[in-house]
Write a protein that holds these residues in place. Structure first.
Motif, PDB file in Angstrom:
ATOM      1  N   THR A  34       0.834  -1.208   0.000  1.00  0.00           N
ATOM      2  CA  THR A  34       0.000   0.000   0.000  1.00  0.00           C
ATOM      3  C   THR A  34       0.868   1.257   0.000  1.00  0.00           C
ATOM      4  N   VAL A  35       1.016   1.882   1.138  1.00  0.00           N
ATOM      5  CA  VAL A  35       1.651   3.199   1.202  1.00  0.00           C
ATOM      6  C   VAL A  35       3.166   3.166   1.310  1.00  0.00           C
ATOM      7  N   HIS A  36       3.738   2.091   1.736  1.00  0.00           N
ATOM      8  CA  HIS A  36       5.173   1.930   1.940  1.00  0.00           C
ATOM      9  C   HIS A  36       5.752   3.057   2.792  1.00  0.00           C
ATOM     10  N   ALA A  37       5.169   3.217   3.980  1.00  0.00           N
ATOM     11  CA  ALA A  37       5.634   4.225   4.927  1.00  0.00           C
ATOM     12  C   ALA A  37       6.937   3.750   5.572  1.00  0.00           C
ATOM     13  N   GLY A  38       7.912   4.611   5.572  1.00  0.00           N
ATOM     14  CA  GLY A  38       9.219   4.261   6.108  1.00  0.00           C
ATOM     15  C   GLY A  38       9.207   3.964   7.596  1.00  0.00           C
ATOM     16  N   TRP A  39       8.386   4.685   8.344  1.00  0.00           N
ATOM     17  CA  TRP A  39       8.364   4.470   9.788  1.00  0.00           C
ATOM     18  C   TRP A  39       7.775   3.110  10.144  1.00  0.00           C
ATOM     19  N   ILE A  40       6.851   2.600   9.342  1.00  0.00           N
ATOM     20  CA  ILE A  40       6.306   1.265   9.599  1.00  0.00           C
ATOM     21  C   ILE A  40       7.388   0.218   9.347  1.00  0.00           C
ATOM     22  N   THR A  41       8.143   0.400   8.294  1.00  0.00           N
ATOM     23  CA  THR A  41       9.240  -0.512   7.993  1.00  0.00           C
ATOM     24  C   THR A  41      10.314  -0.451   9.072  1.00  0.00           C
ATOM     25  N   SER A  42      10.613   0.745   9.548  1.00  0.00           N
ATOM     26  CA  SER A  42      11.646   0.921  10.574  1.00  0.00           C
ATOM     27  C   SER A  42      11.262   0.271  11.895  1.00  0.00           C
ATOM     28  N   LEU A  43       9.993   0.294  12.222  1.00  0.00           N
ATOM     29  CA  LEU A  43       9.538  -0.343  13.458  1.00  0.00           C
ATOM     30  C   LEU A  43       9.212  -1.818  13.262  1.00  0.00           C
ATOM     31  N   GLY A  44       8.614  -2.143  12.147  1.00  0.00           N
ATOM     32  CA  GLY A  44       8.159  -3.513  11.912  1.00  0.00           C
ATOM     33  C   GLY A  44       9.266  -4.494  11.594  1.00  0.00           C
ATOM     34  N   GLY A  45      10.298  -4.044  10.899  1.00  0.00           N
ATOM     35  CA  GLY A  45      11.401  -4.933  10.532  1.00  0.00           C
ATOM     36  C   GLY A  45      12.125  -5.514  11.737  1.00  0.00           C
ATOM     37  N   PRO A  46      12.619  -4.660  12.631  1.00  0.00           N
ATOM     38  CA  PRO A  46      13.272  -5.195  13.828  1.00  0.00           C
ATOM     39  C   PRO A  46      12.332  -5.989  14.737  1.00  0.00           C
ATOM     40  N   THR A  47      11.070  -5.584  14.795  1.00  0.00           N
ATOM     41  CA  THR A  47      10.102  -6.334  15.592  1.00  0.00           C
ATOM     42  C   THR A  47       9.927  -7.732  15.028  1.00  0.00           C
ATOM     43  N   HIS A  48       9.784  -7.824  13.729  1.00  0.00           N
ATOM     44  CA  HIS A  48       9.625  -9.131  13.086  1.00  0.00           C
ATOM     45  C   HIS A  48      10.880  -9.995  13.275  1.00  0.00           C
TER      46      HIS A  48
END
Length: 94
Positions: free
Chosen positions: A30-44
């Protein structure tokens, strides 16, 4: 760590692993928001590693197949929980 605490850790980590992957994929599509990637990547990534360690520490996961299932990214923890569900009921409580 005792068996009950390890299973609880495995359940929480498996859920976090699956949810974080779903959020990362939804963000990518969808939007490819950088902050979601920055938080979600390390969480995953952390949830993935915790799932692997908790699976290897679970006495019920002594079977090689259960331990190998934990290595599947994204859904490995859920697959391990599904495999262990039948074994958990068969083991008598102390």
């Amino acid at each position: 760590m005792n068996g009950m605490r390890t299973m609880l850790t495995l359940r929480v980590a498996a859920a976090a692993e699956a949810v974080s992957l779903a959020l990362l994929l939804a963000n990518l599509l969808t939007v490819h928001a950088g902050w979601i990637t920055s938080l979600g990547g390390p969480t995953h990534g952390t949830a993935y590693l915790v799932t692997i360690v908790a699976t290897w520490q679970t006495p019920l996961a002594a079977a090689r197949r259960a331990r190998l299932l934990a290595l599947v990214p994204g859904v490995g923890g859920l697959l391990v929980l599904r495999r262990l569900r039948g074994r958990e009921a068969a083991v008598p409580a102390p």
